[in-house]
Structures are given as structure tokens and as C-alpha cells.
Design a protein around this motif. Structure first.
Motif, PDB file in Angstrom:
ATOM      1  N   ASP A 134       0.845  -1.295  -0.023  1.00 37.44           N
ATOM      2  CA  ASP A 134      -0.026  -0.142  -0.102  1.00 37.44           C
ATOM      3  C   ASP A 134       0.983   1.277   0.186  1.00 37.44           C
ATOM      4  OD1 ASP A 134       1.017  -0.068   2.648  1.00 37.44           O
ATOM      5  OD2 ASP A 134      -0.982   0.046   3.473  1.00 37.44           O
ATOM      6  N   ASP A 135       0.273   2.383  -0.126  1.00 37.45           N
ATOM      7  CA  ASP A 135       0.937   3.710  -0.299  1.00 37.45           C
ATOM      8  C   ASP A 135       2.014   4.017   0.934  1.00 37.45           C
ATOM      9  OD1 ASP A 135       0.047   4.115  -2.755  1.00 37.45           O
ATOM     10  OD2 ASP A 135      -1.804   5.283  -2.074  1.00 37.45           O
ATOM     11  N   ARG A 136       1.264   3.480   1.964  1.00 34.59           N
ATOM     12  CA  ARG A 136       2.041   3.751   3.248  1.00 34.59           C
ATOM     13  C   ARG A 136       3.368   3.125   3.479  1.00 34.59           C
ATOM     14  NH1 ARG A 136      -0.400   4.436   9.402  1.00 34.59           N
ATOM     15  NH2 ARG A 136       1.566   5.138  10.392  1.00 34.59           N
ATOM     16  N   ASP A 137       3.336   1.794   2.995  1.00 39.80           N
ATOM     17  CA  ASP A 137       4.429   0.977   3.015  1.00 39.80           C
ATOM     18  C   ASP A 137       5.311   1.449   1.707  1.00 39.80           C
ATOM     19  OD1 ASP A 137       3.389  -0.697   5.067  1.00 39.80           O
ATOM     20  OD2 ASP A 137       2.738  -2.244   3.638  1.00 39.80           O
TER      21      ASP A 137
ATOM     22  N   ALA B  31       5.659   4.389   1.040  1.00 40.67           N
ATOM     23  CA  ALA B  31       6.437   5.681   1.572  1.00 40.67           C
ATOM     24  C   ALA B  31       7.356   5.386   2.651  1.00 40.67           C
ATOM     25  CB  ALA B  31       5.210   6.663   2.278  1.00 40.67           C
ATOM     26  N   ASP B  32       7.319   4.332   3.402  1.00 41.05           N
ATOM     27  CA  ASP B  32       8.274   3.728   4.475  1.00 41.05           C
ATOM     28  C   ASP B  32       9.434   3.452   3.629  1.00 41.05           C
ATOM     29  OD1 ASP B  32       6.479   4.208   6.583  1.00 41.05           O
ATOM     30  OD2 ASP B  32       6.012   2.246   6.759  1.00 41.05           O
TER      31      ASP B  32
ATOM     32  N   SER C  39       7.441   6.418  -4.232  1.00 42.74           N
ATOM     33  CA  SER C  39       5.817   6.464  -4.677  1.00 42.74           C
ATOM     34  C   SER C  39       5.600   5.260  -5.405  1.00 42.74           C
ATOM     35  CB  SER C  39       5.528   7.948  -5.259  1.00 42.74           C
ATOM     36  OG  SER C  39       6.460   7.930  -6.381  1.00 42.74           O
ATOM     37  N   ARG C  40       4.390   5.412  -5.716  1.00 44.00           N
ATOM     38  CA  ARG C  40       3.491   4.210  -6.783  1.00 44.00           C
ATOM     39  C   ARG C  40       4.235   4.539  -7.888  1.00 44.00           C
ATOM     40  NH1 ARG C  40       0.821   0.279  -5.586  1.00 44.00           N
ATOM     41  NH2 ARG C  40       0.117   1.131  -3.738  1.00 44.00           N
TER      42      ARG C  40
END
Length: 71
Positions: free
Chosen positions: A46-49, A51-52, A56-57
Motif C-alpha cells: 500500500d501507499d504507506r508501506d 512511503a516507508d 511512490s507508486r
């Protein structure tokens, strides 16, 4: 008889070049497989992972390409 010797001497050279072609194809397939696996593994995050990881996608394809081909 000289003609037959020329044919026989040319046969191993052509079979050796086929070996190089198959090796090249195998290497290209292996790199493509690394690309696809990396692409699929990053796509399920997901986008949060992402970002970690500092990604970015939109950069998933570039990262997968760099992982497989090193460019």
C-alpha cells in the motif's frame, strides 16, 4: 573432398553460435523474470508501506527496472 572438409569445419562454429544465442536468451529471460517479480511484489504494497521505503507508486516501474537491469 575439400568441399566436405569446409562443411565439416563450418558446422561446429555454427553450433557454437547457437549456444551463445540460447545463453543470451536465458539471461534475458532471467532478467525479465526479476523485473516482473519485483514489479509484482512492490505493486501489492500500500501507499504507506511504499512511503516507508521512500518510494511512490509512480516509481515502482523504475525501481523494478533498475533491480533487473542495473540502469
Amino acid at each position: 573432398m575439400a568441399y566436405a572438409n569446409d562443411i565439416n569445419s563450418a558446422a561446429p562454429a555454427s553450433s557454437a553460435s547457437f549456444g551463445g544465442v540460447f545463453k543470451s536468451l536465458a539471461e534475458r529471460f532471467a532478467r525479465y523474470r526479476v523485473y516482473r517479480e519485483t514489479l509484482l511484489e512492490l505493486s501489492v504494497l500500500d501507499d504507506r508501506d511504499l512511503a516507508d521505503l521512500g518510494m511512490s507508486r509512480a516509481s515502482i516501474r523504475a525501481v523494478a527496472y533498475e533491480a533487473a537491469y542495473g540502469n
